[in-house]
Design a protein around this motif. Structure first.
Motif, PDB file in Angstrom:
ATOM      1  N   LEU A  45       0.833  -1.202   0.000  1.00  0.00           N
ATOM      2  CA  LEU A  45       0.000   0.000   0.000  1.00  0.00           C
ATOM      3  C   LEU A  45       0.871   1.256   0.000  1.00  0.00           C
ATOM      4  CD1 LEU A  45      -2.838  -1.006   2.509  1.00  0.00           C
ATOM      5  CD2 LEU A  45      -2.972  -0.878   0.011  1.00  0.00           C
ATOM      6  N   CYS A  46       2.021   1.196   0.671  1.00  0.00           N
ATOM      7  CA  CYS A  46       2.962   2.331   0.633  1.00  0.00           C
ATOM      8  C   CYS A  46       3.397   2.606  -0.803  1.00  0.00           C
ATOM      9  CB  CYS A  46       4.188   2.035   1.501  1.00  0.00           C
ATOM     10  SG  CYS A  46       3.864   1.891   3.265  1.00  0.00           S
ATOM     11  N   ASP A  47       3.676   1.542  -1.545  1.00  0.00           N
ATOM     12  CA  ASP A  47       4.068   1.703  -2.947  1.00  0.00           C
ATOM     13  C   ASP A  47       2.930   2.308  -3.767  1.00  0.00           C
ATOM     14  OD1 ASP A  47       6.543   0.588  -2.366  1.00  0.00           O
ATOM     15  OD2 ASP A  47       5.909  -1.447  -2.922  1.00  0.00           O
ATOM     16  N   GLN A  48       1.701   1.903  -3.453  1.00  0.00           N
ATOM     17  CA  GLN A  48       0.553   2.449  -4.182  1.00  0.00           C
ATOM     18  C   GLN A  48       0.393   3.951  -3.930  1.00  0.00           C
ATOM     19  OE1 GLN A  48      -3.196   0.219  -4.064  1.00  0.00           O
ATOM     20  NE2 GLN A  48      -2.057  -1.608  -3.435  1.00  0.00           N
ATOM     21  N   SER A 105       2.886   7.565   4.411  1.00  0.00           N
ATOM     22  CA  SER A 105       3.268   6.216   3.986  1.00  0.00           C
ATOM     23  C   SER A 105       4.711   5.904   4.381  1.00  0.00           C
ATOM     24  CB  SER A 105       3.078   6.051   2.472  1.00  0.00           C
ATOM     25  OG  SER A 105       4.071   6.760   1.740  1.00  0.00           O
ATOM     26  N   ARG A 106       5.562   6.917   4.437  1.00  0.00           N
ATOM     27  CA  ARG A 106       6.945   6.688   4.874  1.00  0.00           C
ATOM     28  C   ARG A 106       6.999   6.311   6.350  1.00  0.00           C
ATOM     29  NH1 ARG A 106       9.031  11.829   1.406  1.00  0.00           N
ATOM     30  NH2 ARG A 106       9.532  10.722  -0.517  1.00  0.00           N
ATOM     31  N   GLN A 107       6.156   6.955   7.151  1.00  0.00           N
ATOM     32  CA  GLN A 107       6.083   6.560   8.558  1.00  0.00           C
ATOM     33  C   GLN A 107       5.516   5.146   8.688  1.00  0.00           C
ATOM     34  OE1 GLN A 107       7.479   8.244  11.042  1.00  0.00           O
ATOM     35  NE2 GLN A 107       8.123   9.733   9.487  1.00  0.00           N
ATOM     36  N   ALA A 108       4.548   4.817   7.841  1.00  0.00           N
ATOM     37  CA  ALA A 108       3.990   3.462   7.844  1.00  0.00           C
ATOM     38  C   ALA A 108       5.067   2.443   7.513  1.00  0.00           C
ATOM     39  CB  ALA A 108       2.842   3.369   6.841  1.00  0.00           C
ATOM     40  N   ARG A 109       5.930   2.782   6.578  1.00  0.00           N
ATOM     41  CA  ARG A 109       7.025   1.886   6.207  1.00  0.00           C
ATOM     42  C   ARG A 109       8.002   1.705   7.371  1.00  0.00           C
ATOM     43  NH1 ARG A 109       8.501   0.238   1.190  1.00  0.00           N
ATOM     44  NH2 ARG A 109       7.157   1.773   0.180  1.00  0.00           N
ATOM     45  N   GLU A 110       8.263   2.803   8.080  1.00  0.00           N
ATOM     46  CA  GLU A 110       9.182   2.744   9.220  1.00  0.00           C
ATOM     47  C   GLU A 110       8.635   1.843  10.337  1.00  0.00           C
ATOM     48  OE1 GLU A 110      12.210   4.171   9.952  1.00  0.00           O
ATOM     49  OE2 GLU A 110      12.378   4.771   7.845  1.00  0.00           O
ATOM     50  N   ASP A 113       7.514  -3.114  10.677  1.00  0.00           N
ATOM     51  CA  ASP A 113       8.079  -4.332  11.263  1.00  0.00           C
ATOM     52  C   ASP A 113       7.983  -4.362  12.790  1.00  0.00           C
ATOM     53  OD1 ASP A 113       9.844  -2.336  11.798  1.00  0.00           O
ATOM     54  OD2 ASP A 113      11.651  -3.434  11.205  1.00  0.00           O
ATOM     55  N   GLN A 114       7.158  -3.484  13.369  1.00  0.00           N
ATOM     56  CA  GLN A 114       7.022  -3.479  14.822  1.00  0.00           C
ATOM     57  C   GLN A 114       5.553  -3.345  15.202  1.00  0.00           C
ATOM     58  OE1 GLN A 114       8.187   0.580  16.571  1.00  0.00           O
ATOM     59  NE2 GLN A 114       9.394   0.553  14.681  1.00  0.00           N
ATOM     60  N   PRO A 115       5.148  -4.007  16.283  1.00  0.00           N
ATOM     61  CA  PRO A 115       3.746  -3.885  16.719  1.00  0.00           C
ATOM     62  C   PRO A 115       3.487  -2.495  17.285  1.00  0.00           C
ATOM     63  CG  PRO A 115       5.020  -5.129  18.315  1.00  0.00           C
ATOM     64  CD  PRO A 115       5.924  -4.915  17.138  1.00  0.00           C
ATOM     65  N   LEU A 116       2.299  -1.982  17.046  1.00  0.00           N
ATOM     66  CA  LEU A 116       1.935  -0.684  17.599  1.00  0.00           C
ATOM     67  C   LEU A 116       1.582  -0.845  19.073  1.00  0.00           C
ATOM     68  CD1 LEU A 116      -0.295   0.815  14.764  1.00  0.00           C
ATOM     69  CD2 LEU A 116       2.139   1.182  15.172  1.00  0.00           C
ATOM     70  N   PHE A 117       2.011   0.097  19.899  1.00  0.00           N
ATOM     71  CA  PHE A 117       1.759  -0.013  21.322  1.00  0.00           C
ATOM     72  C   PHE A 117       0.333   0.404  21.706  1.00  0.00           C
ATOM     73  CE2 PHE A 117       3.697   4.272  20.946  1.00  0.00           C
ATOM     74  CZ  PHE A 117       2.702   5.046  21.511  1.00  0.00           C
ATOM     75  N   LYS A 118      -0.402   0.981  20.747  1.00  0.00           N
ATOM     76  CA  LYS A 118      -1.789   1.349  21.000  1.00  0.00           C
ATOM     77  C   LYS A 118      -2.602   1.153  19.732  1.00  0.00           C
ATOM     78  CE  LYS A 118      -3.058   5.696  21.301  1.00  0.00           C
ATOM     79  NZ  LYS A 118      -3.978   5.838  20.155  1.00  0.00           N
ATOM     80  N   ALA A 119      -3.875   0.888  19.907  1.00  0.00           N
ATOM     81  CA  ALA A 119      -4.760   0.751  18.749  1.00  0.00           C
ATOM     82  C   ALA A 119      -4.912   2.104  18.057  1.00  0.00           C
ATOM     83  CB  ALA A 119      -6.124   0.232  19.198  1.00  0.00           C
ATOM     84  N   LEU A 120      -4.970   2.058  16.744  1.00  0.00           N
ATOM     85  CA  LEU A 120      -5.161   3.297  15.980  1.00  0.00           C
ATOM     86  C   LEU A 120      -6.635   3.686  16.027  1.00  0.00           C
ATOM     87  CD1 LEU A 120      -2.950   2.821  12.794  1.00  0.00           C
ATOM     88  CD2 LEU A 120      -2.417   4.090  14.872  1.00  0.00           C
ATOM     89  N   GLN A 183       8.284   5.473  18.592  1.00  0.00           N
ATOM     90  CA  GLN A 183       7.052   5.147  17.870  1.00  0.00           C
ATOM     91  C   GLN A 183       5.996   6.230  18.075  1.00  0.00           C
ATOM     92  OE1 GLN A 183       3.603   1.870  18.210  1.00  0.00           O
ATOM     93  NE2 GLN A 183       5.629   0.963  17.889  1.00  0.00           N
ATOM     94  N   ALA A 184       5.929   6.757  19.293  1.00  0.00           N
ATOM     95  CA  ALA A 184       4.958   7.822  19.568  1.00  0.00           C
ATOM     96  C   ALA A 184       5.229   9.032  18.684  1.00  0.00           C
ATOM     97  CB  ALA A 184       5.009   8.211  21.039  1.00  0.00           C
ATOM     98  N   PHE A 185       6.497   9.343  18.483  1.00  0.00           N
ATOM     99  CA  PHE A 185       6.853  10.483  17.639  1.00  0.00           C
ATOM    100  C   PHE A 185       6.404  10.244  16.200  1.00  0.00           C
ATOM    101  CE2 PHE A 185       9.980  12.797  14.960  1.00  0.00           C
ATOM    102  CZ  PHE A 185       9.635  14.081  15.335  1.00  0.00           C
ATOM    103  N   SER A 186       6.597   9.013  15.699  1.00  0.00           N
ATOM    104  CA  SER A 186       6.159   8.697  14.339  1.00  0.00           C
ATOM    105  C   SER A 186       4.646   8.849  14.198  1.00  0.00           C
ATOM    106  CB  SER A 186       6.574   7.270  13.963  1.00  0.00           C
ATOM    107  OG  SER A 186       7.966   7.174  13.801  1.00  0.00           O
TER     108      SER A 186
END
Length: 217
Positions: A45-48, A105-110, A113-120, A183-186
């Motif tokens: 999706l980032c590529d899209q 999308s760049r932040q999504a790419r970053e 590979d890691q689980p989010l510490f909170k639900a979006l 992650q919070a900063f991203s």
């Protein structure tokens, strides 16, 4: 009686505005893809997002070239002049929304590979608001509906409110666990991008007001 020259000018101006709406629809799509990429950890999706943004940039340059050509060859006056000037400003705002979708999308790419510490929660809500604002602004442009244009502008307050909530929520997490700061900063950056997108939609609504009334609101 409409002269052939006037008829041709009207057709070109209408085509220009139709392409502005098409460009705006692409921006809506880019925002949706970018936030989905973050939520679903989907690099495809980032590529899209990048592909859609390239299309936005190409259409932006095409619209700008045609608008300048109309200004140079037709020397429009009054409302037509405001319309072309408005188009030039609106495509700049749409292009910036596309840029912020790429940044998201760049932040999504970053973070892929890691689980989010909170639900979006707040970020998708902000994205939905931005998309609705942009849809309303584009519809207002098509219909020359000043009430709808201002309704889109007013929704910016709700986006700001959700952004403040996101900021406070992330700050509370980091205060409890400083290891979450990166992650919070991203995530806060993504919120900032969405808040700025809403500001650009506000610009579009105000530009539509100017196109129709000649007054900067």
């Amino acid at each position: 009686m409409t002269t052939p020259i006037r008829h041709s000018f009207d057709e070109q101006l209408n085509a220009l505005q139709e392409d502005v709406v098409r460009m705006g629809s692409m921006a809506v799509q880019a925002v949706d893809l970018a936030v989905r990429a973050l939520a679903e950890r989907d690099l495809g999706l980032c590529d899209q997002v990048m592909a859609v943004e390239n299309q936005i940039d190409e259409l932006n340059m095409d619209i700008e070239s045609r608008a300048v050509q109309l200004l140079a060859l037709q020397q429009p006056m009054a409302r037509d002049l405001r319309t072309i000037a408005g188009v030039l400003r609106i495509i700049t705002d749409i292009e910036r929304i596309g840029d912020y979708a790429v940044d998201t999308s760049r932040q999504a790419r970053e973070l892929a590979d890691q689980p989010l510490f909170k639900a979006l929660v707040d970020i998708p809500r902000m994205a939905n608001l931005v998309q609705r604002m942009l849809y309303d602004a584009l519809e207002a442009l098509v219909r020359r509906d000043l009430d709808l244009a201002m309704a889109a502008v007013r929704q910016d307050d709700e986006v700001d409110h959700v952004y403040k909530s996101l900021h406070q929520d992330l700050l509370a997490y980091v205060q409890r666990d400083p290891a979450l700061a990166a992650q919070a900063f991203s995530l806060l950056l993504v919120g900032t991008y969405l808040e700025r997108m809403a500001d650009h939609v506000t610009n579009i609504g105000e530009r539509i007001w100017y196109m129709e009334t000649g007054q900067l609101k």
